[in-house]
Design an enzyme around this catalytic site. Structure first.
Site, mmCIF file in Angstrom:
data_model
loop_
_atom_site.group_PDB
_atom_site.id
_atom_site.type_symbol
_atom_site.label_atom_id
_atom_site.label_comp_id
_atom_site.label_asym_id
_atom_site.label_seq_id
_atom_site.Cartn_x
_atom_site.Cartn_y
_atom_site.Cartn_z
ATOM 1 N N ALA A 63 -133.845 83.409 -54.471
ATOM 2 C CA ALA A 63 -133.450 84.474 -55.569
ATOM 3 C C ALA A 63 -132.139 84.084 -56.082
ATOM 4 C CB ALA A 63 -133.703 85.809 -54.814
ATOM 5 N N ALA A 64 -131.109 83.824 -54.920
ATOM 6 C CA ALA A 64 -129.842 83.604 -55.164
ATOM 7 C C ALA A 64 -129.695 82.375 -56.007
ATOM 8 C CB ALA A 64 -129.073 83.283 -54.028
ATOM 9 N N HIS A 81 -137.436 84.336 -53.570
ATOM 10 C CA HIS A 81 -137.275 85.022 -52.439
ATOM 11 C C HIS A 81 -135.887 84.488 -51.730
ATOM 12 C CE1 HIS A 81 -138.304 85.411 -47.867
ATOM 13 N NE2 HIS A 81 -138.081 86.682 -48.428
ATOM 14 N N SER A 82 -135.261 85.533 -51.241
ATOM 15 C CA SER A 82 -133.924 85.180 -50.473
ATOM 16 C C SER A 82 -133.024 84.195 -51.061
ATOM 17 C CB SER A 82 -134.419 84.878 -49.155
ATOM 18 O OG SER A 82 -133.372 85.083 -48.220
ATOM 19 N N MET A 83 -132.892 83.056 -50.415
ATOM 20 C CA MET A 83 -132.205 82.066 -50.922
ATOM 21 C C MET A 83 -132.846 81.581 -52.302
ATOM 22 S SD MET A 83 -131.443 78.235 -49.342
ATOM 23 C CE MET A 83 -132.977 77.797 -49.928
#
Length: 302
Positions: free
Chosen positions: A108-109, A104-106
Site C-alpha cells: 500500500a505504501a 497491503h501494508s508495504m
C-alpha cells in the site's frame, strides 16, 4: 472471479518478475495491480481475488526478492525505490495507462508513492491496513540509515544457501515470522508458502524462496514533514481499509495529519474500519471484499 489464474513472467535486467493474473487483460475494463506486504508474496491475495467480480482483471506480482521473482544481484541492496522501479517496469510491460493499485501494508505504501510519481496513471489506490508510509523523527534518520546499512551487510555475509526444513517446520516459521503483526492461521501460511517455499533438490524438505536480504530493506528515510510534502502530489481516489486489530505504526496525531492531507488532495478519500488483524484480506477476505467491489460500481458475478 474464477479461482483459476495464469502464471506470468515479466522480464527484467536481472531475471524476471513473477505474477499471477486473474481474468482477461483484453476484455476487462477494470485493471488492478495487487502489491503484497513485506516478506509476503502474490499468494497474499489468493483468498480475496476469487471473491471479486468477473469484470475485473487483477495482476498480483511477487516483488523482487519475494516469492518466485528473481533476487537482486549480489551486492545490490533492497530499497523501496527499487520496488517502485519494478512496478514501473510491470506497468510498462502491460501497456497500462490507467489502473488501480490494491496494496497491503508495504504494498500500500508503494502504491501511495507510485501514485505521486505517476499521478496521471493511477486512478485509485486501495490500501489495506496502512494509513501512511513509514516515517521517522528527524533526529533518528542518520542512525536508522546506518543501522539499516549494517543490517543489510550482515545478512549479505551470511551463507547464501538457504536451510531446509520439513513442511510442518516451514509452516511454523512462516507463522512465527508474522507474529509481530498478529496471528497468521495455518491456512493463510499455506497460501503464502505456495510461492514462498520450494522442495529442496534432494526432495528431503523445503526451503524459503525469498531472498534473506529483504529482512533489511532500506526504506526511504523521511520525517513526517518531508513525507507530507512528498504526498502533496497524490490526486487519485484513495480508499484505506484499516483493520481494527491491525498494525499501529504512528501516533494518532501523526496519522491525522495525513488523513487531513488525503481529504484535501485526493479526488475522493474514504477511511473504512473493518474487523480483523493485519492480514485481514487473507484470513477474513469477506470483511473487505464488498468495500473493494463498491469502488468499481459493480456487483459480484457481473
Amino acid at each position: 472471479m474464477p479461482k483459476e489464474f495464469i502464471e506470468m513472467e515479466i522480464p527484467v535486467p536481472y531475471g524476471s518478475i513473477k505474477a499471477k493474473a486473474w481474468g482477461s487483460a483484453s476484455t476487462h475494463s477494470h485493471q488492478i495491480l495487487a502489491l503484497h506486504g513485506w516478506q509476503d508474496n502474490a499468494g497474499s491475495f489468493d483468498t480475496l481475488i476469487p471473491l471479486l467480480p468477473d469484470s475485473v482483471y487483477v495482476l498480483a506480482v511477487d516483488l523482487p526478492g519475494h516469492g518466485l521473482s528473481s533476487h537482486l544481484p549480489p551486492g545490490c541492496p533492497y530499497h523501496d525505490l527499487v520496488f517502485l522501479m519494478e512496478v514501473k517496469r510491470v506497468v510498462d510491460h502491460m501497456n497500462w495507462t490507467k489502473f488501480t493499485i490494491l496494496g497491503h501494508s508495504m504494498g500500500a505504501a508503494i502504491g501511495m508513492f507510485y501514485s505521486c510519481l505517476y499521478p496521471k496513471t493511477v486512478t485509485k489506490v486501495i490500501a489495506i491496513d496502512m494509513i501512511k508510509p513509514l516515517s521517522f523523527p528527524a533526529e533518528e534518520l542518520a542512525k536508522r540509515t546506518s543501522d539499516g546499512i549494517n543490517a543489510f551487510l550482515t545478512l549479505e555475509h551470511k551463507n547464501s544457501i538457504p536451510p531446509v526444513y520439513d513442511h510442518k517446520t516451514t509452516v511454523e516459521k512462516m507463522i512465527s515470522a508474522h507474529a509481530i503483526y498478529g496471528s497468521l492461521t495455518e491456512e493463510a501460511a499455506e497460501c503464502l508458502l505456495k510461492r514462498g517455499a520450494k522442495v529442496s533438490s534432494d526432495g528431503k524438505g523445503e526451503y524459503f524462496t525469498r531472498d534473506n536480504r529483504i529482512k533489511a530493506v532500506l526504506f526511504q528515510r523521511m520525517d513526517s514533514e518531508a513525507l507530507l510534502n512528498y504526498l502533496q502530489n497524490i490526486e487519485c481516489e484513495l480508499i484505506i481499509i484499516k483493520a481494527k486489530n491491525g498494525i499501529q505504526l504512528d501516533p494518532q496525531e501523526v496519522n491525522q495529519k495525513f488523513i487531513q492531507l488525503y481529504e484535501r488532495k485526493c479526488k475522493t478519500f474514504k477511511l473504512i474500519e473493518v474487523e480483523g488483524q493485519h492480514h485481514v484480506h487473507l484470513i477474513e477476505p469477506q470483511n473487505v471484499v464488498s468495500f473493494i467491489t463498491n469502488e468499481f460500481n459493480i456487483t459480484n458475478g457481473n
